[in-house]
Write a protein that holds these residues in place. Structure first.
Motif, PDB file in Angstrom:
ATOM      1  N   GLU A 132       0.778  -1.184  -0.004  1.00 53.14           N
ATOM      2  CA  GLU A 132      -0.009   0.033  -0.047  1.00 53.14           C
ATOM      3  C   GLU A 132       0.914   1.108  -0.144  1.00 53.14           C
ATOM      4  OE1 GLU A 132      -3.587   0.543   2.240  1.00 53.14           O
ATOM      5  OE2 GLU A 132      -3.592  -1.613   2.493  1.00 53.14           O
ATOM      6  N   GLU A 133       0.324   2.085  -0.592  1.00 51.39           N
ATOM      7  CA  GLU A 133       1.254   3.552  -0.890  1.00 51.39           C
ATOM      8  C   GLU A 133       2.451   3.412  -1.631  1.00 51.39           C
ATOM      9  OE1 GLU A 133      -0.538   6.288  -0.101  1.00 51.39           O
ATOM     10  OE2 GLU A 133      -2.202   4.869   0.374  1.00 51.39           O
ATOM     11  N   LYS A 134       2.994   2.254  -2.203  1.00 50.46           N
ATOM     12  CA  LYS A 134       4.087   2.187  -2.969  1.00 50.46           C
ATOM     13  C   LYS A 134       3.955   2.007  -4.562  1.00 50.46           C
ATOM     14  CE  LYS A 134       7.211   1.956   0.779  1.00 50.46           C
ATOM     15  NZ  LYS A 134       8.186   2.369   0.899  1.00 50.46           N
ATOM     16  N   THR A 135       4.637   2.547  -5.201  1.00 50.24           N
ATOM     17  CA  THR A 135       4.593   2.211  -6.618  1.00 50.24           C
ATOM     18  C   THR A 135       5.776   1.754  -7.142  1.00 50.24           C
ATOM     19  OG1 THR A 135       4.797   4.485  -7.147  1.00 50.24           O
ATOM     20  CG2 THR A 135       2.557   3.660  -6.856  1.00 50.24           C
ATOM     21  N   LEU A 136       6.199   1.329  -8.345  1.00 51.69           N
ATOM     22  CA  LEU A 136       7.341   1.218  -8.951  1.00 51.69           C
ATOM     23  C   LEU A 136       7.275   1.716 -10.571  1.00 51.69           C
ATOM     24  CD1 LEU A 136       8.364  -2.510  -7.951  1.00 51.69           C
ATOM     25  CD2 LEU A 136       9.636  -0.372  -7.333  1.00 51.69           C
ATOM     26  N   THR A 137       8.203   2.013 -10.691  1.00 50.18           N
ATOM     27  CA  THR A 137       8.367   2.654 -12.387  1.00 50.18           C
ATOM     28  C   THR A 137       8.818   1.512 -13.260  1.00 50.18           C
ATOM     29  OG1 THR A 137      10.566   3.436 -12.256  1.00 50.18           O
ATOM     30  CG2 THR A 137       8.844   4.920 -11.743  1.00 50.18           C
ATOM     31  N   LYS A 138       8.517   1.664 -14.506  1.00 49.50           N
ATOM     32  CA  LYS A 138       8.885   0.581 -15.583  1.00 49.50           C
ATOM     33  C   LYS A 138      10.573   0.369 -15.330  1.00 49.50           C
ATOM     34  CE  LYS A 138       5.159   0.579 -18.783  1.00 49.50           C
ATOM     35  NZ  LYS A 138       4.819   0.783 -20.182  1.00 49.50           N
ATOM     36  N   ASP A 139      11.119   1.619 -15.146  1.00 49.57           N
ATOM     37  CA  ASP A 139      12.642   1.618 -15.178  1.00 49.57           C
ATOM     38  C   ASP A 139      13.293   0.777 -13.985  1.00 49.57           C
ATOM     39  OD1 ASP A 139      15.201   2.286 -16.349  1.00 49.57           O
ATOM     40  OD2 ASP A 139      15.301   3.597 -14.703  1.00 49.57           O
ATOM     41  N   GLY A 170      -2.952   1.315 -13.696  1.00 45.46           N
ATOM     42  CA  GLY A 170      -2.297   2.608 -13.495  1.00 45.46           C
ATOM     43  C   GLY A 170      -1.461   2.640 -12.242  1.00 45.46           C
ATOM     44  N   ALA A 171      -1.013   1.540 -11.825  1.00 43.01           N
ATOM     45  CA  ALA A 171      -0.294   1.530 -10.553  1.00 43.01           C
ATOM     46  C   ALA A 171       1.200   2.148 -10.612  1.00 43.01           C
ATOM     47  CB  ALA A 171      -0.238   0.138 -10.002  1.00 43.01           C
ATOM     48  N   SER A 172       1.487   2.379 -11.741  1.00 46.74           N
ATOM     49  CA  SER A 172       3.007   2.786 -11.912  1.00 46.74           C
ATOM     50  C   SER A 172       3.156   4.374 -11.678  1.00 46.74           C
ATOM     51  CB  SER A 172       3.655   2.343 -13.128  1.00 46.74           C
ATOM     52  OG  SER A 172       2.958   3.513 -14.278  1.00 46.74           O
ATOM     53  N   SER A 173       4.191   4.863 -11.305  1.00 49.69           N
ATOM     54  CA  SER A 173       4.555   6.196 -11.023  1.00 49.69           C
ATOM     55  C   SER A 173       5.907   6.568 -12.115  1.00 49.69           C
ATOM     56  CB  SER A 173       4.997   6.580  -9.598  1.00 49.69           C
ATOM     57  OG  SER A 173       5.296   7.556  -9.472  1.00 49.69           O
TER      58      SER A 173
END
Length: 118
Positions: free
Chosen positions: A82-89, A110-113
């Motif tokens: 929860e409250e965490k995301t990851l980028t594709k990179d 849309g979970a990425s940032s």
């Protein structure tokens, strides 16, 4: 010449076979990631040892709560904390460190940032 296994070895092998079967079925009962935050399609994911190496590198990412490696599909399902995301990179770099290539990364909800995770 016939080689005979001692009874204890035979029983141990028999028990090992009966305990491994339920473990393999556990994944089919829904113990995996039902609603993934990311789906990562990985080139070169061919055996359980490959999956283990990839899992080790992905577990280094603090944002991952749960993962499921689908070896036959060549993909990994990720659920974020929860409250965490990851980028594709970030995901691509972890996959690369494990010795693989992330062919495609999808974020169904849309979970990425675009910023690094907090």
């Amino acid at each position: 010449m016939t080689v005979r296994l001692p009874t204890a070895v035979f029983v141990a092998l028999l028990l090992a076979g009966t305990t491994l079967a339920p473990m393999a079925q556990a994944q089919d009962r829904g113990d995996g990631v039902n609603n993934p935050d990311a789906e990562v399609y990985v080139d070169g994911l061919a055996c359980p040892f490959c999956a283990y190496g990839l899992e080790k590198k992905l577990k280094d990412l603090d944002a991952i709560r749960k993962m499921e490696v689908q070896l036959e599909k060549g993909r990994v399902l990720l659920a974020f904390k929860e409250e965490k995301t990851l980028t594709k990179d970030e995901i691509q770099q972890a996959v690369k460190k494990a010795g693989f290539t992330a062919r495609k990364i999808e974020f169904p909800d849309g979970a990425s940032s675009e910023r690094p995770s907090s």
